[in-house]
Write a protein that holds these residues in place. Sequence first.
Motif, PDB file in Angstrom:
ATOM      1  N   LEU A 116     -21.711 -16.312  32.603  1.00  0.00           N
ATOM      2  CA  LEU A 116     -21.608 -15.686  33.915  1.00  0.00           C
ATOM      3  C   LEU A 116     -20.202 -15.163  34.196  1.00  0.00           C
ATOM      4  CD1 LEU A 116     -23.705 -18.155  36.133  1.00  0.00           C
ATOM      5  CD2 LEU A 116     -24.405 -15.936  35.218  1.00  0.00           C
ATOM      6  N   TRP A 117     -19.224 -15.751  33.520  1.00  0.00           N
ATOM      7  CA  TRP A 117     -17.835 -15.357  33.778  1.00  0.00           C
ATOM      8  C   TRP A 117     -17.073 -14.933  32.519  1.00  0.00           C
ATOM      9  CZ3 TRP A 117     -20.080 -19.255  36.699  1.00  0.00           C
ATOM     10  CH2 TRP A 117     -20.028 -19.083  38.096  1.00  0.00           C
ATOM     11  N   GLU A 118     -17.627 -15.231  31.354  1.00  0.00           N
ATOM     12  CA  GLU A 118     -16.866 -14.988  30.132  1.00  0.00           C
ATOM     13  C   GLU A 118     -17.792 -14.716  28.955  1.00  0.00           C
ATOM     14  OE1 GLU A 118     -12.977 -17.156  28.226  1.00  0.00           O
ATOM     15  OE2 GLU A 118     -14.789 -18.363  28.380  1.00  0.00           O
ATOM     16  N   ALA A 119     -17.341 -13.880  28.057  1.00  0.00           N
ATOM     17  CA  ALA A 119     -18.047 -13.616  26.806  1.00  0.00           C
ATOM     18  C   ALA A 119     -17.239 -14.189  25.650  1.00  0.00           C
ATOM     19  CB  ALA A 119     -18.262 -12.123  26.614  1.00  0.00           C
ATOM     20  N   PHE A 120     -17.941 -14.666  24.640  1.00  0.00           N
ATOM     21  CA  PHE A 120     -17.293 -15.264  23.476  1.00  0.00           C
ATOM     22  C   PHE A 120     -17.926 -14.689  22.210  1.00  0.00           C
ATOM     23  CE2 PHE A 120     -17.416 -18.530  20.152  1.00  0.00           C
ATOM     24  CZ  PHE A 120     -16.063 -18.767  19.986  1.00  0.00           C
ATOM     25  N   TYR A 121     -17.085 -14.419  21.212  1.00  0.00           N
ATOM     26  CA  TYR A 121     -17.597 -13.880  19.958  1.00  0.00           C
ATOM     27  C   TYR A 121     -16.562 -14.120  18.864  1.00  0.00           C
ATOM     28  CZ  TYR A 121     -14.557 -10.027  21.437  1.00  0.00           C
ATOM     29  OH  TYR A 121     -13.486  -9.277  21.864  1.00  0.00           O
ATOM     30  N   PHE A 122     -17.038 -14.007  17.626  1.00  0.00           N
ATOM     31  CA  PHE A 122     -16.160 -14.079  16.453  1.00  0.00           C
ATOM     32  C   PHE A 122     -15.989 -12.654  15.917  1.00  0.00           C
ATOM     33  CE2 PHE A 122     -17.576 -18.494  16.540  1.00  0.00           C
ATOM     34  CZ  PHE A 122     -16.394 -19.172  16.265  1.00  0.00           C
ATOM     35  N   GLN A 123     -14.754 -12.217  15.852  1.00  0.00           N
ATOM     36  CA  GLN A 123     -14.476 -10.886  15.339  1.00  0.00           C
ATOM     37  C   GLN A 123     -13.873 -10.983  13.943  1.00  0.00           C
ATOM     38  OE1 GLN A 123     -12.293  -8.431  18.032  1.00  0.00           O
ATOM     39  NE2 GLN A 123     -12.120  -6.694  16.629  1.00  0.00           N
TER      40      GLN A 123
END
Length: 233
Positions: A60-67
């Motif tokens: 709802l407030w943040e996106a997370f991913y591995f780049q």
Amino acid sequence: MLESFYMALGQPELKHYFLKMIGLFFSYLAWAFGISLASSRSWRVWEFNSNIVPIVFIGLWEAFYFQRFNISGSIVELPMHSRINESWVISDEICYGQDLILLANFMKSVVLIFGSVALLVSRIHAPYPDFLQLCYDISAFFLVFSSSCTMITVSWNFTADFYGQTTLDFPLSFPIGKEMLIRKRFSYVFPLGLITATLSLISAAMFFCEIFSIKQWSQVKPMAVGKCPKRKV
């Protein structure tokens, strides 16, 4: 010793107190699950046709991913975070969901205060039925309201993600575009939201039962006192 424990537990007063504890415990559990929902980054789990960012976890407030980065000929995956702010195209279900989930958690926090105070007053056998009824009235009402907020938030987001057309989109600085989306994964958020709402309703039902019990006790006690024969001096 074990027999005496079961005999004590069989007393109506202890059974009643045990039910109050269970109701309050469910409130604490619903509050903990509500905090987990608010802080979760798995409200949406999207897979992309990309070698740079194959999957993105959106909360709802943040996106997370591995780049993935090519460093001296070696592919290295680094964890990345992206705050959902005005640079994003924020959909309605995310925008209103933020407020609803915060409101639900705030109301459950109030329930914990009033429920704990009511349990303490009951434990010391303080004769304050009106105060106890007020505590349980507020707790039950807030639990039902918070359950509705949680259900609306998780259902709206789940429906918009899988069966609707969400307007949520990445900022221009994001390493991939939404047009590369190939699959959406089902996450634990929706069932956890259902469990949280159900626990809140169960706890509210127990508090409503306690309200009914207090009203009965308040009606019976004056009658019992009125029937006591006067002693002759």
